[in-house]
Design a protein around this motif. Structure first.
Motif, mmCIF file in Angstrom:
data_model
loop_
_atom_site.group_PDB
_atom_site.id
_atom_site.type_symbol
_atom_site.label_atom_id
_atom_site.label_comp_id
_atom_site.label_asym_id
_atom_site.label_seq_id
_atom_site.Cartn_x
_atom_site.Cartn_y
_atom_site.Cartn_z
ATOM 1 N N UNK A 15 0.825 -1.207 0.000
ATOM 2 C CA UNK A 15 0.000 0.000 0.000
ATOM 3 C C UNK A 15 0.862 1.262 0.000
ATOM 4 N N UNK A 16 2.042 1.220 0.652
ATOM 5 C CA UNK A 16 2.954 2.364 0.590
ATOM 6 C C UNK A 16 3.442 2.600 -0.837
ATOM 7 N N UNK A 17 3.680 1.518 -1.587
ATOM 8 C CA UNK A 17 4.085 1.668 -2.988
ATOM 9 C C UNK A 17 2.959 2.301 -3.798
ATOM 10 N N UNK A 18 1.717 1.930 -3.497
ATOM 11 C CA UNK A 18 0.589 2.478 -4.231
ATOM 12 C C UNK A 18 0.351 3.964 -3.914
ATOM 13 N N UNK A 19 0.697 4.392 -2.691
ATOM 14 C CA UNK A 19 0.365 5.752 -2.248
ATOM 15 C C UNK A 19 1.518 6.732 -2.423
ATOM 16 N N UNK A 20 2.745 6.250 -2.325
ATOM 17 C CA UNK A 20 3.902 7.154 -2.331
ATOM 18 C C UNK A 20 4.660 7.015 -3.639
ATOM 19 N N UNK A 21 4.812 8.129 -4.342
ATOM 20 C CA UNK A 21 5.496 8.103 -5.619
ATOM 21 C C UNK A 21 6.991 7.885 -5.459
ATOM 22 N N UNK A 22 7.541 8.346 -4.317
ATOM 23 C CA UNK A 22 8.978 8.164 -4.104
ATOM 24 C C UNK A 22 9.346 6.705 -3.869
ATOM 25 N N UNK A 23 8.347 5.841 -3.634
ATOM 26 C CA UNK A 23 8.609 4.416 -3.464
ATOM 27 C C UNK A 23 8.707 3.688 -4.802
ATOM 28 N N UNK A 24 8.277 4.323 -5.888
ATOM 29 C CA UNK A 24 8.232 3.680 -7.201
ATOM 30 C C UNK A 24 9.497 4.006 -7.979
ATOM 31 N N UNK A 25 10.580 3.370 -7.649
ATOM 32 C CA UNK A 25 11.853 3.555 -8.342
ATOM 33 C C UNK A 25 12.587 2.233 -8.362
ATOM 34 N N UNK A 26 13.591 2.150 -9.231
ATOM 35 C CA UNK A 26 14.356 0.910 -9.366
ATOM 36 C C UNK A 26 15.122 0.600 -8.088
ATOM 37 N N UNK A 27 15.653 1.634 -7.425
ATOM 38 C CA UNK A 27 16.423 1.422 -6.196
ATOM 39 C C UNK A 27 15.526 0.832 -5.095
ATOM 40 N N UNK A 28 14.301 1.359 -4.970
ATOM 41 C CA UNK A 28 13.382 0.826 -3.965
ATOM 42 C C UNK A 28 12.986 -0.620 -4.284
ATOM 43 N N UNK A 29 12.823 -0.925 -5.567
ATOM 44 C CA UNK A 29 12.508 -2.297 -5.935
ATOM 45 C C UNK A 29 13.620 -3.265 -5.547
ATOM 46 N N UNK A 30 14.873 -2.849 -5.743
ATOM 47 C CA UNK A 30 15.999 -3.696 -5.339
ATOM 48 C C UNK A 30 16.035 -3.872 -3.827
ATOM 49 N N UNK A 31 15.763 -2.816 -3.079
ATOM 50 C CA UNK A 31 15.771 -2.909 -1.625
ATOM 51 C C UNK A 31 14.672 -3.855 -1.132
ATOM 52 N N UNK A 32 13.477 -3.728 -1.706
ATOM 53 C CA UNK A 32 12.369 -4.598 -1.288
ATOM 54 C C UNK A 32 12.682 -6.053 -1.606
ATOM 55 N N UNK A 33 13.235 -6.330 -2.796
ATOM 56 C CA UNK A 33 13.575 -7.695 -3.164
ATOM 57 C C UNK A 33 14.618 -8.282 -2.209
ATOM 58 N N UNK A 34 15.592 -7.477 -1.804
ATOM 59 C CA UNK A 34 16.631 -7.932 -0.873
ATOM 60 C C UNK A 34 16.023 -8.277 0.486
ATOM 61 N N UNK A 35 15.125 -7.431 0.970
ATOM 62 C CA UNK A 35 14.534 -7.679 2.284
ATOM 63 C C UNK A 35 13.551 -8.845 2.267
#
Length: 815
Positions: free
Chosen positions: A662-682
């Motif tokens: 839901x944070x990805x859906x609401x926050x535009x700063x969460x929609x980036x390649x760097x955030x995707x890599x961080x989420x996949x790692x965690x």
């Protein structure tokens, strides 16, 4: 049912919300009530054996249950259908159980007959051996009884006979050991012979498979590649023993097929290039032919002009006779000169036309050759397809045969283990026979006796004043549940209906009071959920029902309840356990929520710094893992069954996944390649935690799939049509609305990264038109998975339990 207050239960009756007092108005034992309740899913799973193939419709289980009940119970007043449950009057559940038992007995008898016919030939020899041993043991038992009677009259004679019996038993044991060794040797020899036969068959089949693979490769690539390369594509060994060798051979065939496809592709490209050149040349010749036709047309026009000029001159000659001779001479000269030029041009044009005809014929022949070559290529492709199909069929056949051999080996191993277990049982029985003495210790019945006036003190000490930490340190966590059940057994043993009802109502009331008073205490909720579930399992295990006694020992079967049916109290305890479980989940979610929602938790890397500033300012994935480890340790220490721990962890993982998504859906700063890599790692850290706690079978990782696919979508390329098709194929857990939202919100991390174009988003939308999915953008973080309380048999022997003095239950007497 939801317990919202200490004195009321709120439930739905149709569309009207009703509040009732369970201790004053709820008539459990009333004649006009419906004491038995089953959900449609529970009724379907419990009485599915009574359903015919036509009635057993898995798509509409509710209607299936109605059809079955209308067929089994003719009187519709004996049951009622609710929105989620079926209500029965007293005695109807017993009728269904009797019908079910009859059906199960019929199926068991049929199954027993089939098994007896199937295994009769294979175990006849071992059965004879066991019968001999059994007869010898019976003879020994009779001798021992006879000797014991004689020993009552004469101790000296008893002693002598006992010594003789011991010597005879030693000789008999020695003989049985020799027979066992011989039997085991014969079994090993038979198994070894069978394994040798299987190895020989597998070797022959592997040689046949190798020859077929080599022959297929030579048929496919014969004449196209060198002999050394053909040898490299086929297996070097002459035999294929393992599935890996079969896979290597299959890979070699695939490589040969790929080389042939590349060769055919190159030939086809060269033929197409030559055909294009010939087509261009043919077009050029057609243009030249058109020009020649234009010249012929001009020539005919000139001849027509000459004829007109001659006719004009002849007319003038008739008018002016004196100029006739001069004009005729001039005309002859002009005509002769023009005729000469025209004849030379005609010869030139005729030669050109012949050359064009020859070129046209060559082009037509060349086109026919190309058509034949194209047909030949098509035939080769068909032959290759047939060869591939034959190869696939052969591979599947070999794989199936290999699996059959493995199943045969497994069956033989299971038979060997079964025989070994039976031999061990015989040895154990013989040892127990040797160690048997005439002194019989005092035997306890697994019951605790108490007086009626001591009931409040029992409830106060064992439920209201009990501290979980002390119990965990000094005794088994589920001891309170076993003590309470031993008291219930004593009331049943006395056939005291009033005492039993009073005790059960007091237990349920006290547990409710403790849960309501400490509804924020995770430790206490976990402890009483474990004990309530254990008490529920004890009521089922010792109820006398066959389905709950499959894993019970003979002594546990002997300790079953004899006078009362506590199925109604089991249902109330089950509802109470569901309430405690949901309250425990709420407490754990409130504890875990700050680590997810504050700042960055799962959207940042694990914090490896020792700085106090970093620890105070932000949460990391380590905070979530630490909190999950604390929850798991607490539930494990309280003796909670693994099935409940798995369901709790799955619910918590869903909270982590849904909140982050839901944070990805609401926050535009969460929609980036760097955030995707961080989420996949965690997410990988969460998977490692599940593996470390041995919770892979809890299906908790399935709740992270939408978050994992969203992280992948943030990292993947988003520019070409192939990228759009890949996104539509891989994002199966995301709805089209969610995918489009992430693409529109995607933010490049620097100026060198391109933004997602609107045309690409439209391409993805067009590919997702046929995809089914919810129109909701956000995930419901309050969603609760259905909790299940499967029956778990307890191996605890009630007669061996000791009541610690620290519980101050000295008024209890062990029977």
């Amino acid at each position: 049912v939801r317990f919202l207050e200490s004195n009321h239960i709120y439930t739905y009756c149709g569309i009207v919300l009703v509040a009732i007092n369970p201790y004053e108005q709820l008539q459990i034992y009333g004649e006009e009530s419906y004491p038995s309740r089953w959900t449609y899913i529970e009724f379907y799973s419990r009485y599915s054996i009574l359903m015919s193939h036509v009635e057993a419709d898995r798509s509409d289980k509710k209607q299936t249950c109605k059809n079955v009940l209308q067929r089994l119970i003719q009187d519709s007043n004996q049951y009622k259908f609710g929105r989620t449950k079926i209500f029965f009057r007293a005695g109807q559940e017993a009728t269904l159980m009797i019908t079910q038992l009859q059906k199960e007995m019929e199926s068991l008898s049929l199954g027993k007959q089939m098994l007896e016919k199937k295994f009769e030939a294979s175990i006849r020899e071992s059965k004879e051996k066991f019968d001999q041993v059994k007869r010898s043991l019976l003879d020994e038992k009779e001798n021992e009884a006879r000797l014991r009677k004689i020993a009552e009259n004469n101790s000296e004679i008893q002693k002598q006979d006992h010594e003789k019996e011991v010597e005879a038993l030693k000789e008999e044991i020695k003989r049985l050991k020799e027979d066992r060794v011989g039997l085991q040797r014969r079994i090993e020899e038979g198994v070894q012979n069978q394994r040798n036969n299987l190895d020989r068959q597998m070797k022959e089949q592997s040689e046949q498979a190798t020859a077929k693979v080599k022959r297929t490769v030579r048929q496919i690539l014969g004449g196209l590649v060198e002999e050394e390369k053909l040898l490299g594509l086929t297996p070097h060994d002459s035999e294929i023993y393992e599935p890996d060798d079969l896979l290597k051979a299959f890979e070699g065939l695939q490589e040969a097929t790929r080389i042939l496809e590349n060769h055919q592709k190159e030939q086809k490209e060269s033929y197409e290039a030559r055909l294009e050149g010939l087509i261009l040349k043919m077009d050029h010749l057609q243009n030249e032919n058109g020009k020649l036709q234009n010249l012929f047309q001009e020539k005919s026009n000139v001849n027509e002009n000459i004829r007109q000029e001659v006719s004009r001159l002849s007319s003038e000659n008739s008018v002016i006779p004196e100029l006739k001779q001069q004009k005729n001479v001039e005309i002859r000269n002009v005509l002769h000169r023009k005729i000469t030029e025209e004849s030379s041009q005609r010869r030139y044009f005729e030669e050109k036309a012949k050359e064009l005809e020859e070129a046209k014929g060559e082009l037509q022949g060349r086109i026919e050759e190309l058509v034949e070559e194209n047909a030949h290529l098509k035939r080769q492709q068909l032959m290759e397809g047939e060869a591939k199909n034959k190869l696939r069929e052969e591979t599947s056949r070999l794989t199936a045969e290999n699996m059959d051999f493995e199943e045969q080996l497994d069956q033989k191993d299971r038979l060997i283990k079964k025989l070994q277990n039976q031999i061990k049982c015989l040895e154990t029985s013989q040892k127990a026979k040797q160690n048997t003495t005439s002194i019989i210790p005092k035997e306890f019945l697994g019951m605790l006796e108490y007086r009626r006036e001591h009931e409040p003190r029992l409830i106060q000490n064992i439920i209201l004043d009990l501290k979980p930490k002390g119990v965990v340190v000094s005794m088994i966590p589920t001891l309170p549940a076993h003590i309470l059940f031993m008291c219930v057994r004593h009331a049943d043993y006395l056939n005291d209906d009033t005492k039993l009802k009073s005790l059960m109502n007091a237990i349920i009331t006290a547990i409710k009071k403790v849960v309501m008073s400490h509804h924020r205490n995770m430790e206490l909720l976990s402890f009483w959920l474990s004990n309530t579930y254990q008490l529920l399992n004890c009521l089922k295990q010792y109820s006398g029902e066959e389905e709950f006694q499959k894993q019970s020992t003979p002594r546990q079967k002997k300790n079953c309840l004899q006078n009362f049916d506590l199925s109604e109290h089991r249902q109330i305890l089950s509802d109470l356990a569901i309430h405690i479980y949901h309250q425990l989940i709420r407490v754990m979610q409130k504890t875990l929520a700050p680590a997810i929602e504050r700042n960055k938790s799962i959207t940042t890397y694990r914090n490896r710094s020792n700085s106090v500033y970093n620890e105070a300012e932000s949460y990391t994935i380590s905070s979530i893992l630490q909190q999950l480890s604390n929850f798991h340790a607490a539930m494990s220490h309280h003796g909670m069954e693994r099935c409940l721990i798995k369901q709790s962890i799955k619910q918590l993982f869903f909270l982590v996944s849904a909140t982050t998504f839901n944070q990805i859906m609401l926050r535009k700063d969460m929609c980036s390649c760097r955030k995707g890599m961080q989420i996949r790692c965690n997410i990988s850290y969460l998977e490692e935690w599940l593996k470390e706690k041995e919770l892979q079978s809890s299906n908790a990782i399935d709740t992270l799939r939408p978050l994992a696919q969203a992280a992948w979508l943030l990292q993947v390329n988003k520019s070409t049509d192939e990228d759009a098709k890949e996104i539509a194929d891989n994002c199966t857990e995301l709805s089209p609305v969610q995918i489009v939202k992430i693409l529109n919100s995607y933010t490049p991390i620097d100026d060198f990264e391109k933004r997602v174009t609107s045309s690409f988003v439209r391409r993805v939308q067009s590919l997702l038109q046929d995809h089914e999915g919810s129109s909701q953008l956000m995930l419901d973080t309050d969603h609760r998975f259905q909790v299940m309380f499967p029956f778990c048999s307890s191996s605890t022997a009630l007669e061996l339990l000791q009541v610690p003095s620290s519980l101050q239950l000295d008024f209890l007497t062990k029977i």
